[in-house]
Motif scaffolding. Structure first.
Motif, PDB file in Angstrom:
ATOM      1  N   VAL A 142       3.080  -2.462  -8.695  1.00  0.00           N
ATOM      2  CA  VAL A 142       1.776  -2.205  -8.069  1.00  0.00           C
ATOM      3  C   VAL A 142       1.714  -2.903  -6.716  1.00  0.00           C
ATOM      4  CG1 VAL A 142      -0.723  -2.590  -8.272  1.00  0.00           C
ATOM      5  CG2 VAL A 142       0.596  -1.884 -10.268  1.00  0.00           C
ATOM      6  N   MET A 143       2.244  -4.103  -6.646  1.00  0.00           N
ATOM      7  CA  MET A 143       2.246  -4.861  -5.388  1.00  0.00           C
ATOM      8  C   MET A 143       3.050  -4.120  -4.319  1.00  0.00           C
ATOM      9  SD  MET A 143       0.930  -7.674  -4.284  1.00  0.00           S
ATOM     10  CE  MET A 143       0.989  -8.350  -2.627  1.00  0.00           C
ATOM     11  N   VAL A 201      -4.240   5.189  -3.324  1.00  0.00           N
ATOM     12  CA  VAL A 201      -4.765   4.448  -2.166  1.00  0.00           C
ATOM     13  C   VAL A 201      -4.905   5.356  -0.956  1.00  0.00           C
ATOM     14  CG1 VAL A 201      -4.259   2.646  -0.490  1.00  0.00           C
ATOM     15  CG2 VAL A 201      -3.941   2.182  -2.908  1.00  0.00           C
ATOM     16  N   VAL A 202      -3.868   6.134  -0.683  1.00  0.00           N
ATOM     17  CA  VAL A 202      -3.900   7.019   0.486  1.00  0.00           C
ATOM     18  C   VAL A 202      -4.956   8.106   0.319  1.00  0.00           C
ATOM     19  CG1 VAL A 202      -2.563   8.693   1.831  1.00  0.00           C
ATOM     20  CG2 VAL A 202      -1.503   6.546   1.111  1.00  0.00           C
ATOM     21  N   ALA A 203      -5.109   8.620  -0.903  1.00  0.00           N
ATOM     22  CA  ALA A 203      -6.087   9.689  -1.150  1.00  0.00           C
ATOM     23  C   ALA A 203      -7.514   9.181  -1.044  1.00  0.00           C
ATOM     24  CB  ALA A 203      -5.843  10.311  -2.527  1.00  0.00           C
ATOM     25  N   THR A 204      -7.767   7.965  -1.533  1.00  0.00           N
ATOM     26  CA  THR A 204      -9.140   7.437  -1.547  1.00  0.00           C
ATOM     27  C   THR A 204      -9.447   6.539  -0.354  1.00  0.00           C
ATOM     28  OG1 THR A 204      -8.501   5.476  -2.842  1.00  0.00           O
ATOM     29  CG2 THR A 204      -9.161   7.453  -4.068  1.00  0.00           C
ATOM     30  N   VAL A 230      -5.036  -0.176  -6.641  1.00  0.00           N
ATOM     31  CA  VAL A 230      -4.488  -1.308  -7.393  1.00  0.00           C
ATOM     32  C   VAL A 230      -4.929  -1.248  -8.851  1.00  0.00           C
ATOM     33  CG1 VAL A 230      -4.586  -3.817  -7.661  1.00  0.00           C
ATOM     34  CG2 VAL A 230      -4.237  -2.820  -5.404  1.00  0.00           C
ATOM     35  N   VAL A 231      -6.201  -0.937  -9.091  1.00  0.00           N
ATOM     36  CA  VAL A 231      -6.707  -0.834 -10.465  1.00  0.00           C
ATOM     37  C   VAL A 231      -6.003   0.297 -11.204  1.00  0.00           C
ATOM     38  CG1 VAL A 231      -8.726  -0.283 -11.872  1.00  0.00           C
ATOM     39  CG2 VAL A 231      -8.953  -1.855  -9.941  1.00  0.00           C
TER      40      VAL A 231
END
Length: 501
Positions: free
Chosen positions: A132-133, A374-377, A384-385
């Motif tokens: 995830v990191m 991340v890119v979509a939102t 991360v969640v």
């Protein structure tokens, strides 16, 4: 045996910050703070527009956040200022209720962050997997680059050679000397060229007016009632959570880059204090800025609190004293800096064919999912969640298959010993009940749990179900080999979970 006792003067020298005792460190920190301040100006103005407030509000927030967090924060050299994530959260509140409510929400968000920090929310960072990191870092790099695309669209043609020239300067200038940060050299040279040659390109001044005086403290212009509290509380909580998530993830990233440790609890509380102060000074709030932190730490080599403090201080000096000069900086110069940051931030090793061949499929899935979400939102916290939850599901599924049962019969056929190996928790214990031969087993059954561990009530319920099935056939069950924690949870819950299995 002799012992040496440090003199008071020597002890005092040991407590002095690096930048006070080492001129090289001092120079690095000062120049890094200047580069970050220059890069903060257009960013703060852009985020103000997203939040629907005057650009001055974003610049004030960046000033107060950076200066305050440099003192109370837990991660040295990390930059906190007005951010896009926070702007997106509070924009609807400002649009529907007005600026006073926005400021009140910023102050309340700071209070929430202090409470969450005191409650130990920072300890949850240990549950963020490496995949995830890595996805977070790569998504961040993509977002930084994507944020520059509008500055390269529908602009005069000289913008493109200026960007290319800026990138070339940042690549090759460090080969000549690293005394002066290459991004600063690039910004200065491109500004001189455009001004001297009279080249008409978008500049920092085109983004909005710069402040002409320092901010003054005051209370938010809202009625102090329960209605106001109920209105701002949801936005404040969302801002607190998003701000903490981004700040703690950024702190962890800087820990890895600098190979040093930081206090995540202090950082959480520090973010709250910084937002409260920012709110009282009429700012829009903020959190750690990952792009600017990368400029400070990775590109400029800063390592102390001085660079963070000076980033905020220089920001106000540049705006108030050198406003006309700063307004002439071409946006192309700052775009080039951020493009370089995005390339330096991306973990290229993570997508190398050799790495992908060796990486487990589940880890690759988590990394890619984190990037995509991340890119979509455009929200690092959501990504991360989502990535962490997916990683936990994959882990639970993998571990669930590790609980195995093997049977060994007594030579006389009077008893059977079932040896259980692996971890017993809700996912693995669900299959446990079906691994026993209730009808054909002897009258005495021994379940040996020496090589396992009971983690939850589901496992106790499964063992109770096994005992019940044998008891219905007139057979006895003896459970042996429990370690101390497992014995405690089994003794506490066994027989109390009827109907839960």
């Amino acid at each position: 045996m002799s012992t040496s006792v440090l003199s008071p003067a020597a002890r005092l020298r040991g407590l002095r910050p690096d930048w006070l005792s080492d001129p090289k460190v001092w120079r690095t920190e000062v120049l890094a703070g200047l580069v970050v301040a220059l890069a903060l100006i257009p960013e703060a103005i852009s985020f103000s527009i997203i939040a629907g407030v005057d650009p001055v509000i974003g610049l004030f927030a960046s000033f107060t956040m950076a200066v305050t967090i440099s003192i109370v924060g837990g991660r040295r050299a990390m930059i906190s200022a007005a951010t896009g994530a926070v702007a997106l959260v509070i924009a609807p509140l400002n649009r529907e209720h007005g600026f006073g409510y926005l400021v009140a929400a910023v102050i309340l968000a700071g209070v929430f962050q202090i409470l969450l920090g005191a409650l130990g929310v920072a300890k949850l960072m240990r549950f963020v997997p490496r995949s995830v990191m890595v996805g977070f870092v790569n998504a961040l790099a993509i977002l930084i680059f994507m944020a520059q695309v509008p500055e390269m669209h529908d602009v005069p043609w000289p913008v493109y050679p200026l960007i290319i020239g800026g990138l070339a300067l940042m690549v090759f200038f460090p080969k000549v000397t690293k005394v002066i940060p290459a991004p600063l050299v690039s910004i200065v040279i491109l500004t001189v060229i455009t001004v001297a040659a009279g080249i008409a390109v978008p500049t920092v001044g085109d983004k909005g007016d710069l402040p002409s005086s320092l901010p003054v403290p005051g209370l938010p212009d809202v009625p102090f009632t329960m209605d106001t509290l109920s209105t701002i509380a949801p936005y404040a909580l969302a801002m607190a959570l998003v701000g903490l998530m981004e700040s703690l993830m950024t702190a962890k990233l800087v820990d890895d880059i600098t190979d040093t440790h930081s206090s995540k609890t202090r950082e959480s509380i520090g973010q709250g204090i910084a937002n409260i102060i920012t709110g009282f000074f009429g700012g829009m709030g903020g959190c750690a800025m990952i792009g600017q932190t990368m400029i400070n730490v990775r590109v400029s080599g800063a390592r102390t609190r001085l660079s963070t403090f000076l980033a905020g201080a220089f920001l106000m000096v540049l705006c108030i004293v050198f406003g006309p000069v700063v307004s002439d900086i071409p946006m192309a110069a700052l775009v080039a800096v951020m493009v370089m940051v995005s390339f330096a931030t991306f973990d290229w090793h993570s997508i190398a064919p050799r790495t992908l061949r060796r990486m487990p499929a589940g880890e690759i899935t988590v990394m890619v999912l984190t990037v995509v979400v991340v890119v979509a939102t455009h929200n690092l916290a959501i990504g991360v969640v989502a990535g962490t939850i997916t990683a936990m599901v994959i882990f639970a599924k993998r571990v669930a298959h590790l609980a195995n049962v093997t049977a060994s019969f007594d030579p006389d056929g009077d008893s059977v010993v079932y040896s259980v190996t692996g971890e017993l928790f809700f996912a693995s214990s669900n299959d446990l009940v079906g691994q026993f031969n209730y009808a054909t087993d002897p009258d005495k059954v021994v379940i040996d749990l020496t090589a396992t561990h009971i983690w939850d009530a589901s496992s106790v319920a499964a063992l109770d179900a096994i005992e019940t099935k044998y008891a219905q056939r007139g057979k006895t069950v003896e459970i042996i080999g429990l370690n101390k924690p497992s014995a405690q949870i089994h003794e506490k819950l066994s027989g109390e979970l009827a109907g839960s299995h």
